[in-house]
Scaffold this motif. Sequence first.
Motif, PDB file in Angstrom:
ATOM      1  N   ASP A  81      20.844  18.841  39.784  1.00 38.38           N
ATOM      2  CA  ASP A  81      21.957  19.768  39.576  1.00 38.38           C
ATOM      3  C   ASP A  81      23.040  19.427  40.589  1.00 38.38           C
ATOM      4  OD1 ASP A  81      23.790  21.822  39.348  1.00 38.38           O
ATOM      5  OD2 ASP A  81      22.329  23.431  39.624  1.00 38.38           O
ATOM      6  N   GLU A 107      14.141  15.417  45.101  1.00 32.91           N
ATOM      7  CA  GLU A 107      14.853  14.541  44.155  1.00 32.91           C
ATOM      8  C   GLU A 107      15.082  13.171  44.787  1.00 32.91           C
ATOM      9  OE1 GLU A 107      18.590  15.863  42.190  1.00 32.91           O
ATOM     10  OE2 GLU A 107      17.989  17.821  42.987  1.00 32.91           O
ATOM     11  N   ARG A 127      24.370  22.250  42.821  1.00 34.81           N
ATOM     12  CA  ARG A 127      23.516  22.918  43.801  1.00 34.81           C
ATOM     13  C   ARG A 127      23.795  22.335  45.189  1.00 34.81           C
ATOM     14  NH1 ARG A 127      18.515  21.832  41.860  1.00 34.81           N
ATOM     15  NH2 ARG A 127      18.164  20.092  43.247  1.00 34.81           N
ATOM     16  N   GLN A 130      18.714  21.468  48.973  1.00 39.72           N
ATOM     17  CA  GLN A 130      17.442  21.443  48.258  1.00 39.72           C
ATOM     18  C   GLN A 130      17.355  20.284  47.265  1.00 39.72           C
ATOM     19  OE1 GLN A 130      16.636  25.403  46.788  1.00 39.72           O
ATOM     20  NE2 GLN A 130      16.156  26.101  48.852  1.00 39.72           N
ATOM     21  N   HIS A 131      17.829  19.122  47.704  1.00 42.44           N
ATOM     22  CA  HIS A 131      17.738  17.904  46.897  1.00 42.44           C
ATOM     23  C   HIS A 131      16.718  16.927  47.475  1.00 42.44           C
ATOM     24  CE1 HIS A 131      21.201  18.712  44.307  1.00 42.44           C
ATOM     25  NE2 HIS A 131      21.759  19.256  45.380  1.00 42.44           N
ATOM     26  N   PRO A 160       5.796  22.386  47.487  1.00 45.44           N
ATOM     27  CA  PRO A 160       7.193  22.191  47.080  1.00 45.44           C
ATOM     28  C   PRO A 160       7.264  21.990  45.573  1.00 45.44           C
ATOM     29  CG  PRO A 160       6.361  20.238  48.198  1.00 45.44           C
ATOM     30  CD  PRO A 160       5.295  21.286  48.283  1.00 45.44           C
ATOM     31  N   THR A 161       8.322  22.472  44.985  1.00 49.55           N
ATOM     32  CA  THR A 161       8.501  22.369  43.543  1.00 49.55           C
ATOM     33  C   THR A 161       9.699  21.486  43.248  1.00 49.55           C
ATOM     34  OG1 THR A 161       7.666  24.618  43.323  1.00 49.55           O
ATOM     35  CG2 THR A 161       8.811  23.694  41.425  1.00 49.55           C
ATOM     36  N   PRO A 162       9.471  20.364  42.570  1.00 50.45           N
ATOM     37  CA  PRO A 162      10.616  19.536  42.194  1.00 50.45           C
ATOM     38  C   PRO A 162      11.537  20.315  41.256  1.00 50.45           C
ATOM     39  CG  PRO A 162       8.545  18.358  41.890  1.00 50.45           C
ATOM     40  CD  PRO A 162       8.199  19.785  42.171  1.00 50.45           C
ATOM     41  N   ARG A 163      12.831  20.175  41.467  1.00 46.87           N
ATOM     42  CA  ARG A 163      13.818  20.858  40.643  1.00 46.87           C
ATOM     43  C   ARG A 163      14.571  19.824  39.817  1.00 46.87           C
ATOM     44  NH1 ARG A 163      17.035  25.266  43.847  1.00 46.87           N
ATOM     45  NH2 ARG A 163      15.338  26.663  44.364  1.00 46.87           N
ATOM     46  N   PRO A 164      15.078  20.248  38.679  1.00 50.84           N
ATOM     47  CA  PRO A 164      15.916  19.310  37.918  1.00 50.84           C
ATOM     48  C   PRO A 164      17.204  19.015  38.690  1.00 50.84           C
ATOM     49  CG  PRO A 164      15.787  21.472  36.831  1.00 50.84           C
ATOM     50  CD  PRO A 164      14.900  21.528  38.034  1.00 50.84           C
ATOM     51  N   ASN A 189      11.397  18.837  55.181  1.00 54.93           N
ATOM     52  CA  ASN A 189      10.771  19.870  54.349  1.00 54.93           C
ATOM     53  C   ASN A 189       9.597  20.523  55.066  1.00 54.93           C
ATOM     54  OD1 ASN A 189      12.583  19.465  52.302  1.00 54.93           O
ATOM     55  ND2 ASN A 189      11.187  18.295  51.016  1.00 54.93           N
TER      56      ASN A 189
END
Length: 153
Positions: free
Chosen positions: A116, A126, A119, A122-123, A110-114, A78
């Motif tokens: 998915d 997570e 997707r 971009q994990h 960085p923005t944590p994402r739910p 990252n």
Amino acid sequence: MAVGMGDTGPNGSSIGRAPADAGLREVSMTFGRDTLRIADARDFAAGYLAAPVKGRRHALPEDAVGAVLLVVSELMTNAVKYGSDPIELVLARADDMVTVTVRDGGTTLPTPRPADPCRVGQHGLEIVAALSQDVDIRREPPGKRVTARIALS
């Protein structure tokens, strides 16, 4: 092996390590984005985790070592993809916990994402969150810091 501050490591990176008699409680390495190989960061972390520590008689559990190495890989990747120079990896061990900190000069957090499953990519955060007790993301001069704490037991 103790290396003094300011020495040069793989691909022109600078290395700072605690003296051998300090039990390697904390180590750091600074990389340039253009010369960084994620494998070098993982190798640095693996060496740190394998180093003898006063009071520890057994090797660290294999799954804990694997978790730390994967967190190092994800955070360093990252920093290379989204950050800027310099990139610093700091590893610290206290009791049954390893702290992995990656600093870089980029200011975008960085923005944590739910989760998915559809997707692609971009994990990374997570994965880091799943392997860590906690993850802390902060701005600090001159960029940002991401810290993950991983249990060793």
